[in-house]
Design a protein around this motif. Structure first.
Motif, PDB file in Angstrom:
ATOM      1  N   PHE A 155       0.819  -1.194   0.000  1.00  0.00           N
ATOM      2  CA  PHE A 155       0.000   0.000   0.000  1.00  0.00           C
ATOM      3  C   PHE A 155       0.862   1.256   0.000  1.00  0.00           C
ATOM      4  N   GLU A 156       0.338   2.281  -0.615  1.00  0.00           N
ATOM      5  CA  GLU A 156       0.870   3.626  -0.467  1.00  0.00           C
ATOM      6  C   GLU A 156      -0.112   4.355   0.424  1.00  0.00           C
ATOM      7  N   SER A 157       0.256   4.572   1.671  1.00  0.00           N
ATOM      8  CA  SER A 157      -0.680   5.061   2.682  1.00  0.00           C
ATOM      9  C   SER A 157      -0.439   6.530   2.994  1.00  0.00           C
ATOM     10  N   PHE A 158      -1.543   7.259   3.214  1.00  0.00           N
ATOM     11  CA  PHE A 158      -1.487   8.677   3.527  1.00  0.00           C
ATOM     12  C   PHE A 158      -2.324   8.962   4.770  1.00  0.00           C
ATOM     13  N   LEU A 159      -1.974  10.047   5.449  1.00  0.00           N
ATOM     14  CA  LEU A 159      -2.781  10.567   6.539  1.00  0.00           C
ATOM     15  C   LEU A 159      -3.136  12.007   6.198  1.00  0.00           C
ATOM     16  N   THR A 160      -4.435  12.297   6.110  1.00  0.00           N
ATOM     17  CA  THR A 160      -4.919  13.653   5.875  1.00  0.00           C
ATOM     18  C   THR A 160      -5.312  14.268   7.213  1.00  0.00           C
ATOM     19  N   ILE A 161      -4.825  15.478   7.482  1.00  0.00           N
ATOM     20  CA  ILE A 161      -5.039  16.129   8.770  1.00  0.00           C
ATOM     21  C   ILE A 161      -5.597  17.532   8.541  1.00  0.00           C
ATOM     22  N   VAL A 162      -6.600  17.907   9.331  1.00  0.00           N
ATOM     23  CA  VAL A 162      -7.169  19.257   9.314  1.00  0.00           C
ATOM     24  C   VAL A 162      -7.094  19.814  10.727  1.00  0.00           C
ATOM     25  N   ILE A 163      -6.472  20.994  10.880  1.00  0.00           N
ATOM     26  CA  ILE A 163      -6.287  21.578  12.205  1.00  0.00           C
ATOM     27  C   ILE A 163      -6.141  23.090  12.059  1.00  0.00           C
ATOM     28  N   SER A 164      -6.395  23.828  13.140  1.00  0.00           N
ATOM     29  CA  SER A 164      -6.193  25.267  13.143  1.00  0.00           C
ATOM     30  C   SER A 164      -4.702  25.575  12.998  1.00  0.00           C
ATOM     31  N   GLU A 165      -4.379  26.577  12.192  1.00  0.00           N
ATOM     32  CA  GLU A 165      -2.975  26.918  11.931  1.00  0.00           C
ATOM     33  C   GLU A 165      -2.220  27.229  13.220  1.00  0.00           C
ATOM     34  N   GLN A 166      -2.851  27.866  14.175  1.00  0.00           N
ATOM     35  CA  GLN A 166      -2.204  28.230  15.421  1.00  0.00           C
ATOM     36  C   GLN A 166      -1.856  27.029  16.290  1.00  0.00           C
ATOM     37  N   LYS A 167      -2.442  25.862  15.993  1.00  0.00           N
ATOM     38  CA  LYS A 167      -2.237  24.682  16.829  1.00  0.00           C
ATOM     39  C   LYS A 167      -1.306  23.649  16.185  1.00  0.00           C
ATOM     40  N   ILE A 168      -0.811  23.899  14.990  1.00  0.00           N
ATOM     41  CA  ILE A 168      -0.003  22.917  14.263  1.00  0.00           C
ATOM     42  C   ILE A 168       1.253  22.535  15.033  1.00  0.00           C
ATOM     43  N   SER A 169       1.868  23.485  15.717  1.00  0.00           N
ATOM     44  CA  SER A 169       3.156  23.231  16.368  1.00  0.00           C
ATOM     45  C   SER A 169       3.087  22.168  17.449  1.00  0.00           C
ATOM     46  N   GLY A 170       1.902  21.911  17.993  1.00  0.00           N
ATOM     47  CA  GLY A 170       1.769  20.909  19.052  1.00  0.00           C
ATOM     48  C   GLY A 170       1.324  19.548  18.569  1.00  0.00           C
ATOM     49  N   LEU A 171       1.342  19.319  17.248  1.00  0.00           N
ATOM     50  CA  LEU A 171       0.842  18.069  16.675  1.00  0.00           C
ATOM     51  C   LEU A 171       1.988  17.085  16.474  1.00  0.00           C
ATOM     52  N   PHE A 172       1.811  15.849  16.954  1.00  0.00           N
ATOM     53  CA  PHE A 172       2.862  14.836  16.870  1.00  0.00           C
ATOM     54  C   PHE A 172       2.314  13.553  16.247  1.00  0.00           C
ATOM     55  N   LEU A 173       3.079  12.989  15.318  1.00  0.00           N
ATOM     56  CA  LEU A 173       2.770  11.694  14.713  1.00  0.00           C
ATOM     57  C   LEU A 173       3.868  10.721  15.109  1.00  0.00           C
ATOM     58  N   ASP A 174       3.491   9.674  15.849  1.00  0.00           N
ATOM     59  CA  ASP A 174       4.456   8.674  16.338  1.00  0.00           C
ATOM     60  C   ASP A 174       5.616   9.333  17.082  1.00  0.00           C
ATOM     61  N   GLY A 175       5.293  10.365  17.858  1.00  0.00           N
ATOM     62  CA  GLY A 175       6.295  11.016  18.668  1.00  0.00           C
ATOM     63  C   GLY A 175       7.126  12.070  17.968  1.00  0.00           C
ATOM     64  N   HIS A 176       6.883  12.303  16.671  1.00  0.00           N
ATOM     65  CA  HIS A 176       7.656  13.282  15.907  1.00  0.00           C
ATOM     66  C   HIS A 176       6.768  14.471  15.548  1.00  0.00           C
ATOM     67  N   ASN A 177       7.271  15.648  15.779  1.00  0.00           N
ATOM     68  CA  ASN A 177       6.539  16.853  15.440  1.00  0.00           C
ATOM     69  C   ASN A 177       6.395  16.977  13.930  1.00  0.00           C
ATOM     70  N   ILE A 178       5.201  17.329  13.450  1.00  0.00           N
ATOM     71  CA  ILE A 178       4.946  17.366  12.005  1.00  0.00           C
ATOM     72  C   ILE A 178       4.598  18.772  11.523  1.00  0.00           C
ATOM     73  N   SER A 179       5.019  19.773  12.271  1.00  0.00           N
ATOM     74  CA  SER A 179       4.698  21.152  11.901  1.00  0.00           C
ATOM     75  C   SER A 179       5.374  21.585  10.608  1.00  0.00           C
TER      76      SER A 179
END
Length: 556
Positions: A314-338
């Motif tokens: 598979f070629e797998s994707f994750l689509t994420i929708v979030i407020s721009e001001q909150k992006i810096s606190g978002l983590f995927l598998d422990g890694h920041n994705i900002s």
């Protein structure tokens, strides 16, 4: 719900740190049946059922499945047939309600009702422009009401015919029920015909602000259907003129370009369904149906898993929708994705969207501030499975049913799919004694109804490649791993495509002519109007839409 004969499967997982005990019974259909599973963190257990347990035509039946666990679990179900497959996650009893409106596409429409308590009186009123219901030799036309009484674990399945649409159908009951909606086989736009299924959310969890999404790896239009729950509902779609829906159950259909995400807002509670045409670019494929969660149903953390497919990765994707001001606190598998490529959403001043490619396996995405909510959608694309002539022990899914070398060469239908010796295994001694060089050619596979009632249980680690969770001649599926129930939750279901009322997320399949895509909404738990989170996105809309008002939340 009904699909072409194939394989019915239920997958159970958990993110609880300890092993979870799960009990499965069929109290009315087969009172003697009992199965116990031990489900571990980030592992997936699979159960296969007789295809005859599905809903067929218009019938009142006793096909409920009861699932109980001692800690939180998630269940997702797959109704898999050759060339027509769909999957979705089902909800726990404590997020069910007693008032629903249906959304379906416009061919072979069907729906399923599952009772969670005895003496459940259900009133079904077909939508004003929808299909009729024929039951017990009586035709219930749009506007007329069919009243039925269901006991716990009983189900009612309705089929509208070849050209039919149950959108806007109103279903109410005196006790909590689960409602499934979709199509046996339907086309959306230029796509092929395919099975569509999704569990409907009760009206108390409807919202008033949505963000549309697209297929990350595709360039095709996307269709949407919106249903109103109250009189004179105004619909505002970014960049378009307002629409008024005068009656409860009224439907509005629209589409968007494939790479455009927009805000849809309403002044009264509504539900919005996503229908992908199928295919990418110039390749035609199969449609998908998903009930989009409103912003009020976004969550602060999700756990999901991709499928480690053994022959067609598979070629797998994750689509994420979030407020721009909150992006810096978002983590995927422990890694920041900002640092990802965040794009604007049309009609929003602050919302941002991104598509991230993820590796096979289990993943967790969360925000460091548990009060910050966002949307996460997992999608996967894989090459089609091409049926081939079987060679014993070739470690290939020759019949495209999602299993590898599952038959013995004994002229018996070992896997119960109606085919004999179609995907042969080889004994260990033979494998060590010979090495076979083979050439494969295509064949046509036709599945018929299975006959064995006893389910089989197969533990599958989320990162192994021993067992593909689903494949068909045009389909494969990815399956999310999420968890949202309370201790010892009662889960009641009908069959693998309609069943197990657990764990707060929706899902659907999207298949291409040479790819297959599984799409899943990953959210922690549906919130009733009296338990909704603060609408932190209220200020992002160009329209001043009030939040969904509070009402009493119905509990099972």
């Amino acid at each position: 719900m009904d699909n072409y004969p194939g394989v019915l499967e239920v997958f159970i997982t958990t993110d609880h740190k300890y092993a979870v005990t799960v009990n499965i019974t069929t109290p009315i259909l087969n009172p003697s049946y009992f199965k116990t599973l031990t489900v571990k963190n980030k592992h997936v257990s699979k159960i296969s059922f007789n295809f005859n347990i599905r809903g067929v035509g218009t019938e009142l039946s006793n096909k409920g499945i009861y699932i109980q666990s001692d800690y939180e679990i998630a269940i997702y179900a797959v109704n898999k047939a050759s060339g027509s497959t769909d999957a979705f996650i089902v909800f726990p009893v404590d997020v069910l309600g007693n008032l629903y409106y249906l959304i379906t596409w416009d061919q072979t429409a069907q729906f399923m009702i599952i009772a969670t308590d005895d003496n459940t009186v259900v009133t079904i009123t077909p939508g004003r422009r929808g299909a009729s219901i024929t039951f017990n030799s009586h035709v219930y036309k749009p506007g007329m009401s069919l009243v039925i009484t269901l006991d716990r674990y009983q189900t009612f399945h309705a089929f509208g015919g070849e050209i039919s649409d149950y959108s806007g159908t109103h279903i109410k009951s005196r006790k909590a029920i689960a409602v499934l909606s979709g199509n046996k086989c339907s086309q959306a736009g230029t796509g092929y015909c395919d099975h569509l299924a999704s569990q409907m959310t009760p009206v108390e969890t409807f919202g008033n602000m949505f963000v549309t999404i697209n297929m990350p790896s595709c360039n095709r239009p996307v269709h949407f259907k919106l249903v109103a729950s109250e009189n004179n509902t105004q619909v505002n779609i970014s960049g378009r003129s307002p629409i008024n829906l005068p009656n409860p159950g009224d439907i509005y259909t629209f589409n968007t370009p494939s790479l455009t995400q927009i805000v849809v807002s309403t002044d009264k509670p509504t539900a919005l369904a996503f229908f992908a045409e199928g295919g990418c670019d110039f390749r035609i494929g199969d449609p998908a149906m998903i009930l989009l969660p409103p912003i009020q149903q976004f969550a602060s953390d999700y756990t999901f898993a991709t499928v480690a497919f053994p022959t067609k990765p598979f070629e797998s994707f994750l689509t994420i929708v979030i407020s721009e001001q909150k992006i810096s606190g978002l983590f995927l598998d422990g890694h920041n994705i900002s640092s990802e490529n965040w794009r604007p959403v049309v009609g929003s001043k602050m919302l941002r969207i991104t598509n991230i490619m993820v590796e096979d396996g289990s993943h967790t995405i969360y925000h460091i501030n548990p009060t910050v909510i966002f949307l996460a959608v997992s999608t996967g694309v894989a090459e089609n499975c091409t049926p081939s002539i079987t060679v014993p022990g070739d470690i290939i899914d020759n019949d495209c049913d999602g299993l590898i070398d599952e038959e013995l060469q004994d002229e018996i239908d070992n896997d119960g799919d109606g085919e004999i010796d179609e995907d042969l295994a080889k004994a260990f001694e033979e494998l060590n004694a010979t090495t076979t060089s083979t050439t494969f050619t295509s064949k046509t596979t036709s599945h018929s109804t299975t006959t064995a009632l006893e389910p089989t249980t197969t533990p599958v680690h989320s990162t192994t490649t021993e067992l593909p969770l689903t494949t068909t001649s045009r389909h494969s599926t990815t399956t999310p791993t999420i968890t949202t129930t309370s201790n010892m939750k009662d889960i009641v279901g009908e069959n693998l495509s309609t069943d197990m009322l657990i764990a707060g997320v929706l899902s659907a399949l999207f298949a291409l002519s040479c790819f297959s895509t599984g799409m899943y909404f990953l959210q922690r738990k549906l919130k009733g109007k009296n338990g909704q989170v603060e609408d932190v996105f209220q200020s992002i809309s160009s329209n001043n839409i009030p939040p969904v008002r509070n009402t009493v939340q119905f509990k099972a």
